[in-house]
Enzyme design. Structure first.
Site, short mmCIF file in Angstrom:
data_model
loop_
_atom_site.label_atom_id
_atom_site.label_comp_id
_atom_site.label_asym_id
_atom_site.label_seq_id
_atom_site.Cartn_x
_atom_site.Cartn_y
_atom_site.Cartn_z
N GLU A 268 -1.11 -7.92 1.69
CA GLU A 268 -1.96 -8.63 0.73
C GLU A 268 -3.08 -7.72 0.24
OE1 GLU A 268 -3.43 -11.54 -1.73
OE2 GLU A 268 -1.51 -11.50 -0.71
N TYR B 272 0.86 5.22 -4.15
CA TYR B 272 2.02 4.51 -3.61
C TYR B 272 3.33 5.18 -4.00
CZ TYR B 272 -1.40 0.78 -2.76
OH TYR B 272 -2.48 0.05 -2.34
#
Length: 157
Positions: free
Chosen positions: A82, A130
């Site tokens: 999250e 990422y």
């Protein structure tokens, strides 16, 4: 020295402080409506989420809040990250990467089929970070959300 540990109830004030700092970074300060009491209830009492704390020389400098979901196609649980946050003045030391590696280890140990998260479209540094770790954007998917009012309205139908 950087160390990662599982959060405990005693970390609630720290977690709440880091959440507020994340909101400032994401320009979403007005969206934080939770409280320390709400975090205690939902993270520690009900177990809806788990938190890892990243510490530099014993001082909290980041966190990762995650929970489990389930893939019907894969037939296995997955981890959904999250939020991941490292204090701005501690970035560039690999702490975010270490938190993601720790989550990948948890996912591997627990035989999870996926490890997923979302990132704001404008957050180019995080997107590039990422991608550098091998994560792939799911461009063909659109996230939908019902807020508290939307949930209430749909539930009344």
């Amino acid at each position: 020295m950087f160390k990662i540990r599982k959060a405990t109830e005693q970390d609630i004030p720290t977690i709440f402080d880091l959440i507020k700092k994340l909101a400032v970074y994401e320009k979403l300060e007005n969206e934080v409506v939770t409280s320390e009491e709400e975090l205690k209830k939902n993270v520690f009492d009900n177990g809806f989420a788990k938190v890892l704390i990243g510490e530099e020389d014993g001082n909290p400098v980041g966190f990762a809040l995650y929970f489990y979901n389930f893939s019907t196609f894969v037939g296995k649980p997955g981890i959904y990250l999250e939020d991941l946050f490292v204090e701005p003045d501690r970035r560039g030391k690999g702490y975010g990467k270490k938190l993601l590696i720790e989550l990948a280890k948890i996912a591997e140990t627990e035989n999870c089929g996926r490890f997923e998260w979302s990132v704001l479209d404008w957050n180019t540094p995080s997107i590039e970070f990422y991608k550098s770790l091998g994560a792939k954007p799911m461009d063909e998917w659109t996230v939908f959300r019902l807020d508290k009012q939307g949930i209430s309205e749909l539930a009344k139908l």
